[in-house]
Design a protein around this motif. Structure first.
Motif, short mmCIF file in Angstrom:
data_model
loop_
_atom_site.label_atom_id
_atom_site.label_comp_id
_atom_site.label_asym_id
_atom_site.label_seq_id
_atom_site.Cartn_x
_atom_site.Cartn_y
_atom_site.Cartn_z
N LYS A 133 0.80 -1.23 0.00
CA LYS A 133 0.00 0.00 0.00
C LYS A 133 0.83 1.28 0.00
N VAL A 134 1.97 1.28 0.68
CA VAL A 134 2.76 2.49 0.82
C VAL A 134 3.84 2.62 -0.26
N PHE A 135 4.52 1.50 -0.55
CA PHE A 135 5.64 1.54 -1.49
C PHE A 135 5.32 0.92 -2.84
N ASN A 136 4.07 0.44 -3.01
CA ASN A 136 3.65 -0.17 -4.27
C ASN A 136 4.61 -1.29 -4.69
N THR A 137 5.01 -2.09 -3.71
CA THR A 137 5.97 -3.18 -3.92
C THR A 137 5.40 -4.46 -3.33
N THR A 138 5.47 -5.53 -4.10
CA THR A 138 4.99 -6.82 -3.63
C THR A 138 6.13 -7.59 -2.98
N LEU A 139 5.90 -8.04 -1.75
CA LEU A 139 6.88 -8.85 -1.04
C LEU A 139 6.38 -10.29 -0.97
N LEU A 140 7.30 -11.19 -0.72
CA LEU A 140 6.93 -12.58 -0.48
C LEU A 140 6.22 -12.66 0.88
N ARG A 141 5.71 -13.82 1.26
CA ARG A 141 4.84 -13.90 2.44
C ARG A 141 5.56 -14.07 3.78
N SER A 142 6.62 -14.86 3.84
CA SER A 142 7.24 -15.11 5.16
C SER A 142 8.45 -14.21 5.37
N SER A 143 8.79 -13.99 6.63
CA SER A 143 9.94 -13.13 6.95
C SER A 143 11.23 -13.70 6.37
N ARG A 144 11.37 -15.02 6.38
CA ARG A 144 12.57 -15.64 5.79
C ARG A 144 12.63 -15.40 4.29
N ASP A 145 11.48 -15.55 3.61
CA ASP A 145 11.44 -15.33 2.17
C ASP A 145 11.69 -13.86 1.83
N ILE A 146 11.14 -12.97 2.64
CA ILE A 146 11.35 -11.54 2.41
C ILE A 146 12.84 -11.20 2.55
N PHE A 147 13.51 -11.85 3.50
CA PHE A 147 14.95 -11.59 3.69
C PHE A 147 15.73 -11.91 2.41
N SER A 148 15.26 -12.87 1.63
CA SER A 148 15.94 -13.22 0.37
C SER A 148 15.80 -12.10 -0.67
N MET A 149 14.94 -11.13 -0.42
CA MET A 149 14.70 -10.03 -1.36
C MET A 149 15.46 -8.75 -1.00
N VAL A 150 16.27 -8.80 0.06
CA VAL A 150 16.90 -7.57 0.54
C VAL A 150 18.41 -7.59 0.43
N ILE A 153 14.34 -14.87 16.79
CA ILE A 153 13.87 -14.95 18.17
C ILE A 153 13.85 -16.42 18.60
N LYS A 154 14.77 -16.73 19.51
CA LYS A 154 14.89 -18.09 20.06
C LYS A 154 14.96 -19.14 18.96
N SER A 155 15.69 -18.82 17.89
CA SER A 155 15.79 -19.71 16.74
C SER A 155 17.05 -19.39 15.97
N SER A 156 17.49 -20.34 15.15
CA SER A 156 18.64 -20.08 14.28
C SER A 156 18.16 -19.51 12.94
N ARG A 157 16.83 -19.45 12.77
CA ARG A 157 16.25 -18.92 11.53
C ARG A 157 15.53 -17.60 11.82
N ILE A 158 15.33 -16.80 10.78
CA ILE A 158 14.59 -15.55 10.91
C ILE A 158 13.15 -15.89 11.26
N THR A 159 12.64 -15.26 12.32
CA THR A 159 11.28 -15.55 12.79
C THR A 159 10.40 -14.31 12.91
N HIS A 160 10.99 -13.12 12.72
CA HIS A 160 10.21 -11.91 12.94
C HIS A 160 10.73 -10.79 12.04
N LYS A 163 12.22 -6.71 -6.77
CA LYS A 163 10.91 -6.13 -7.09
C LYS A 163 10.52 -6.48 -8.51
N LYS A 164 11.46 -6.31 -9.44
CA LYS A 164 11.18 -6.58 -10.86
C LYS A 164 10.88 -8.05 -11.10
N GLN A 165 11.61 -8.94 -10.42
CA GLN A 165 11.43 -10.37 -10.61
C GLN A 165 10.00 -10.77 -10.20
#
Length: 183
Positions: free
Chosen positions: A91-108, A126-133, A177-179
């Protein structure tokens, strides 16, 4: 004498009209949603909202503050951290992100805390070896997110809990974003 009276009356009416117009302008300013969002973040949350700030971002967050947390949720009845982040970017940046925080991290492009700018993403393990938040950085160490215990809130990266689990910041890469658009 009558001319003097009419002139004085005209001056008085103009003064009253100008005063009413100024009062109406001030009332509208405090009722304006953009101004309310700026006041809320500036005064209540301690976030510096200035002329360079993305008012659309602050207004969007303001409208969601207090929404309860719901794992997998994506409405005002309940939302999780990645859905909240995804909604902001849509809504703010007119950019589509993936759904999970881990997947979003792959876009940054990963960033340190010192490199963060308004609108960047913050990731936590958070209390994990993977991105959780995930959350949205606002400046001055503040970020907006959907907390599992408090719902949509503004928190501070220097709070012991978030400082302990902070992993990295990130800025969405243009090619990511383009992909998504091409797919």
């Amino acid at each position: 004498m009558i001319k003097k009276f009419l002139f004085s009356t005209l001056i008085a009416l103009c003064s009253i009209t100008a005063l009413n117009a100024q009062t109406a302008k001030e009332t509208n300013k405090t009722e304006d949603p953009d101004n309310l969002a700026s006041q809320y973040f500036g005064q209540v949350m301690g976030v510096a909202v200035d002329a360079t700030s993305n008012i659309k971002l602050y207004k969007f967050i303001y409208e969601w503050i207090g929404t309860p947390y719901s794992f997998g949720g994506n409405t005002k009845k309940g939302i999780d951290c990645s859905a909240f982040t995804k909604a902001i970017y849509d809504k703010v940046f007119n950019t589509t992100l993936l759904r999970s925080s881990r997947d979003i991290f792959s876009m940054v492009d990963p960033l340190s805390k010192e490199e963060l700018k308004e609108g960047d993403l913050v990731f936590f393990k958070i209390k994990s070896s993977r991105i959780t938040h995930i959350g949205i950085y606002l400046g001055d160490d503040r970020f907006a997110h959907a907390s599992s215990s408090r719902g949509v809130v503004i928190s501070n990266l220097t709070e012991p809990y978030y400082a302990r689990y902070f992993y990295r910041g990130g800025r969405v890469i243009e090619s990511a974003k383009k992909q998504l658009i091409e797919e």
